[in-house]
Design a protein around this motif. Sequence first.
Motif, mmCIF file in Angstrom:
data_model
loop_
_atom_site.group_PDB
_atom_site.id
_atom_site.type_symbol
_atom_site.label_atom_id
_atom_site.label_comp_id
_atom_site.label_asym_id
_atom_site.label_seq_id
_atom_site.Cartn_x
_atom_site.Cartn_y
_atom_site.Cartn_z
ATOM 1 N N ASN A 1 0.811 -1.300 -0.031
ATOM 2 C CA ASN A 1 -0.008 -0.140 -0.019
ATOM 3 C C ASN A 1 0.802 1.283 0.062
ATOM 4 O OD1 ASN A 1 -2.218 -1.431 -0.050
ATOM 5 N ND2 ASN A 1 -2.665 -1.164 2.276
ATOM 6 N N LEU A 2 1.798 1.298 0.784
ATOM 7 C CA LEU A 2 2.718 2.418 1.026
ATOM 8 C C LEU A 2 3.491 2.649 -0.313
ATOM 9 C CD1 LEU A 2 4.506 2.355 4.546
ATOM 10 C CD2 LEU A 2 3.168 4.105 3.393
ATOM 11 N N PHE A 3 3.892 1.448 -1.123
ATOM 12 C CA PHE A 3 4.794 1.868 -2.299
ATOM 13 C C PHE A 3 3.993 1.599 -3.592
ATOM 14 C CE2 PHE A 3 8.094 0.717 0.755
ATOM 15 C CZ PHE A 3 9.231 1.777 0.281
ATOM 16 N N ASN A 4 2.391 1.783 -3.164
ATOM 17 C CA ASN A 4 1.795 1.991 -4.455
ATOM 18 C C ASN A 4 1.883 3.383 -4.793
ATOM 19 O OD1 ASN A 4 0.117 1.562 -6.573
ATOM 20 N ND2 ASN A 4 -1.703 1.253 -5.044
ATOM 21 N N LEU A 5 2.862 3.976 -5.143
ATOM 22 C CA LEU A 5 3.250 5.330 -5.497
ATOM 23 C C LEU A 5 2.814 5.991 -7.088
ATOM 24 C CD1 LEU A 5 6.359 5.436 -3.483
ATOM 25 C CD2 LEU A 5 4.241 6.578 -2.704
ATOM 26 N N LYS A 6 2.428 7.049 -7.222
ATOM 27 C CA LYS A 6 2.512 7.496 -8.701
ATOM 28 C C LYS A 6 3.817 7.632 -9.019
ATOM 29 C CE LYS A 6 -1.413 10.332 -8.029
ATOM 30 N NZ LYS A 6 -1.601 11.640 -7.909
ATOM 31 N N GLN A 7 4.058 7.146 -10.177
ATOM 32 C CA GLN A 7 5.427 7.161 -10.626
ATOM 33 C C GLN A 7 5.309 7.912 -12.105
ATOM 34 O OE1 GLN A 7 8.309 6.388 -9.445
ATOM 35 N NE2 GLN A 7 7.851 5.396 -7.746
ATOM 36 N N GLY A 8 6.313 8.439 -12.388
ATOM 37 C CA GLY A 8 6.670 9.394 -13.968
ATOM 38 C C GLY A 8 6.787 8.021 -15.046
ATOM 39 N N ASP A 9 7.105 8.273 -16.029
ATOM 40 C CA ASP A 9 7.090 7.456 -16.969
ATOM 41 C C ASP A 9 8.277 6.384 -16.804
ATOM 42 O OD1 ASP A 9 5.303 8.763 -18.085
ATOM 43 O OD2 ASP A 9 6.263 9.984 -19.389
ATOM 44 N N ILE A 10 9.282 7.278 -16.333
ATOM 45 C CA ILE A 10 10.656 6.407 -16.160
ATOM 46 C C ILE A 10 10.976 6.108 -14.563
ATOM 47 C CG2 ILE A 10 13.138 6.688 -16.414
ATOM 48 C CD1 ILE A 10 12.543 9.175 -18.305
ATOM 49 N N GLN A 11 10.972 4.662 -14.326
ATOM 50 C CA GLN A 11 11.021 4.281 -12.825
ATOM 51 C C GLN A 11 12.338 4.809 -12.241
ATOM 52 O OE1 GLN A 11 9.854 0.338 -12.307
ATOM 53 N NE2 GLN A 11 9.371 0.596 -10.358
ATOM 54 N N PRO A 12 12.508 5.235 -11.169
ATOM 55 C CA PRO A 12 13.653 5.674 -10.653
ATOM 56 C C PRO A 12 14.701 4.264 -10.399
ATOM 57 C CG PRO A 12 11.836 6.452 -9.298
ATOM 58 C CD PRO A 12 11.319 5.523 -10.330
#
Lengths: 564, 446
Positions: A201-212
């Motif tokens: 749940n915590l890491f269900n983050l909105k990410q940009g196109d490029i994953q870090p």
Amino acid sequence: MDLIQAVKMYIIKMTEDCGPGMKVLLMDKTTTSIVSAVFSQSEILQREVYLFEQLTSTSSSDSMYHMKCITFLRPTRENISLLCKELRNPRYGYYYIYFSNIISKTDIKTIAESDIQEVVREVQEYYADYLAIAPHLFSLNIPSCGQCLSWDPLQLTRSTQGIISVLLSLKKNPLIRFQASSKMSKQLAEKVKVIFSKEENLFNLKQGDIQPQLLILDRREDPVTPLLMPWSYQAMVHELLTINNNQVDLSHVEDIKPDLKKVLLCAEQDDLYKQNIYKNFGEIGEIMKSLIDDFKTKAKSHQKLDTISDMKAFVENYPQFKKMSGTVAKHVIIMEQLSNYVTKKNLLEVSELQQQIACDIQSSQHTQKIRELIEKNIPDEEASKLVMLYALKSFSKDSNRELTSLIQMLKSKKVAEHWIELVHDVMKFQSKIILDNENTLKNAKQITKRFYKDLKGVDNIFTQHVPLIKELVEDLIKSRLKEEQYPFLSDINQPSKKVQDIIVFVIGGVTYEESMAIYNLNITHPQVRIILGGSTVHNSSSFLNEVKLATFGVIKSRGGSRKL
Amino acid sequence: MTEADEENIVLEGFLCPICKVDFGLDLKLFLHFQEAHSEDQDLVKSFKDLFGKAKEKILKNDIGKKEECHYVWEPQEIGEVQSHFQYFKQCRNKWVEHFVMETNKTVVRLEKLLCNLPQDPNKRKIHEQTIVHWLDGTDVTRCPDCTKSFNITRRQHHCRLCGSIICHECSCFLPLSKAYETINETGKNQLTSITQGSTTSFRLCVHCGQVLENREQIKYRDLKPLVCDYYDKIIECRNKIENDLLIKFNQTYNLLKEGESSYLTEANKIRSDIVKLAETIDALSNRILKLENDTNSSKVTTKNIRLAMIQCVQSTVLAIPALPSLKEIEEIAQTKREAAEARLRNGHDLDKPKMSLSVSKRHSTQKNEIKLRLEDGWSPVTNANVNSDDPVVEQMNIIKNYIKQAKEAYRFDEVASLERNLQELNEEYFKMQNDSGNMPGYSTKN
């Protein structure tokens, strides 16, 4: 991706959450340094926090029910039992509890059952579980990661927590990469991965196109960098005077004013420091000189206060004037100390030779030059560091013999046994002998590098060596980092070619010199954002301490090829 | 020798880099190169690439070094948070219910104990045991609290409220007077004074002691010490300064700077109000400092409050600019009038919109003005008070505004250059006006 901002915002939010009124900040030892790294006392006073307490078993029993208590703690077993004790006999009016990391449900239940007076108003996780030293640099203040070249389980947990909190505070859910040759990197990477899946749940983050990308490295791959004498201001202060939680202890200096015994070096509050943090020793010397001249003229102009307007100008400038005189005095003392050490330890000569060894320049003359310097009675630590560098960098057939004779020479010069042992320890610490084919590959790379360097001309003989981490990150930016050596932990079919956000963590600590390299990479590559972190920030002596502990119990010298 | 000489001759012109023949024209050289050396081009290209890269690298490095630029990352939002308060409350509620019940039970038992308490120790013991059943100690070999075994020196004791077994070290004592206080029966003072000779307290286990202690503490929780009153007043003053007076002051200050001398008395009044409030804050915080503090923490707290308030007063009061004198304002008004007249002479009442400035617009500019004063460098600020629809007029007004600001900042070199600019614009404007006479459809579109 600014780490200082991230921690600051959490703490500001804490002071806002509990509304207006007098506040006390109750912390543990670690969180105290986390807060003080980003906030000055005056800044936090303006947020109505007037009392700072540490949660210990011997806390005072002064009760102040009119104050609200912001409790900011690491979720350790000890802290939780202390907190339960505190809540059973609350000293303050209301409690707003913040944990710096993920806390288990059972612990929350235990705390809830201690809150019989119903004083707790808030229980949250705010992920500020690392020391933000610069916008791009964090440390976990772990002086030593383990023994026998493997993890101390406690520190493995702490490192995992540290990385997790960095990621959550920056809202990043990265791909994990690690150094394949290091068992410790793999273990840490796996631990982080476990938390990812456990806290979905915590890491269900909105990410940009490029994953870090999170890259986990091991100090053992590059033991050379921390042994070299750095020449940029921050790194130099750390090497020669030691920066501890942004503080420099100057109490050993003779005739020092009491207010300068312990000085704060914090880029957030000290503009002079912020501007010069990455300048080299020579440049700062000049800046200091012009500053002092400037300061003198200003001080002079304040001496004549004939007219009212003079006086008014003085009063208006007075706080700034006073502040400036404080900072200038502080840096002058530090600079004085640094240049004393440079002469006393013969550091210019030592450093030049260090660089030559590290960069393989004129390698045939190394042993001769080391001998000459040892003859000159340079301090024990510098002499043995030179021998260590030689041991790490030379692979020719007769280097074994040379090394033995160099060590003999150290012994004959009555260098303390401790230092001679360290030479052996450093060799055990180094992760591996570079294999032949890799060697040629590296050579080719070095030749091209030399070519560039020749084009540029060597501008500074003291800063020729480039830390390995810089090369690795550059490769990563160009998507050229070898997947065999630095594999992904996550199963991805096709990692995207582009890289944007990079978080690098070095097991066994980073150095300020590496921090500067990352800082410069951030400038030269505006399309990427790089953050560097380490179990701690080392200088050569703290690094050697870690080496000593890490190789404790390791019997065989690396590969068994080099018996001494 | 001759060979070497030949080598050293410097050749000029459009030379082919491979066969070193001069072609005289760049096009010729280009054609020659394509014809004769096409097969070498890959090599050249790779060289070029290499040099290009090297150049790029060097240049980049140099930029990084020389400009001392810092990397700037866009502002970020606060990191992740996770609240556990709901779950916490659930757990707590269950527990608190249980605890309240226990407290009530304990208090009721205490009440019973105190009712008709005999003074004779033996009788008292019997009385105590009839109310609370004492646990049989024959099977208890260790103190349940500290787990040390009982022996001759460490004897078994009973908690008078729950009857459990404890050792001496793990028990606490409730004085009778306090016990009466706990159950709110102050009327029995007489009795307590009589019993003072014998055992004057109840032995309790830590747990029961804690229960009663907590009950006591809750009573005192809402008491507020004197420092709170002072502190509330300070915050009131501070809010008034920051949220009300400073804003008003800045508004009037800017009006004064516009040459409106009628606001001078008001500005003076606001200024003195701020100073007065700041003095109050100073005095109150000083009084807090002088309060008698018995504990170390409260000493530190009051010291820090004082420190914070000194900082606050310094930052607010010192940031207030001195007011211009009446003479200065009139000078400003005078120059403004002259400027207005000049503008009138230049034809067209363009300055009308400027005269009918709305207060809200001033409001938006005043912050800029103040910032301008606080910073070391000087740069003109675009006032929003130019809202003509002709772009040239707008430009002219902006420049006029800049000139005014530059004059205030005594930047006469800037004034001169700006005035030159204005002159040019004026000429341009007139030319356009004449043109537009011929073109009735002229609008701001171009």
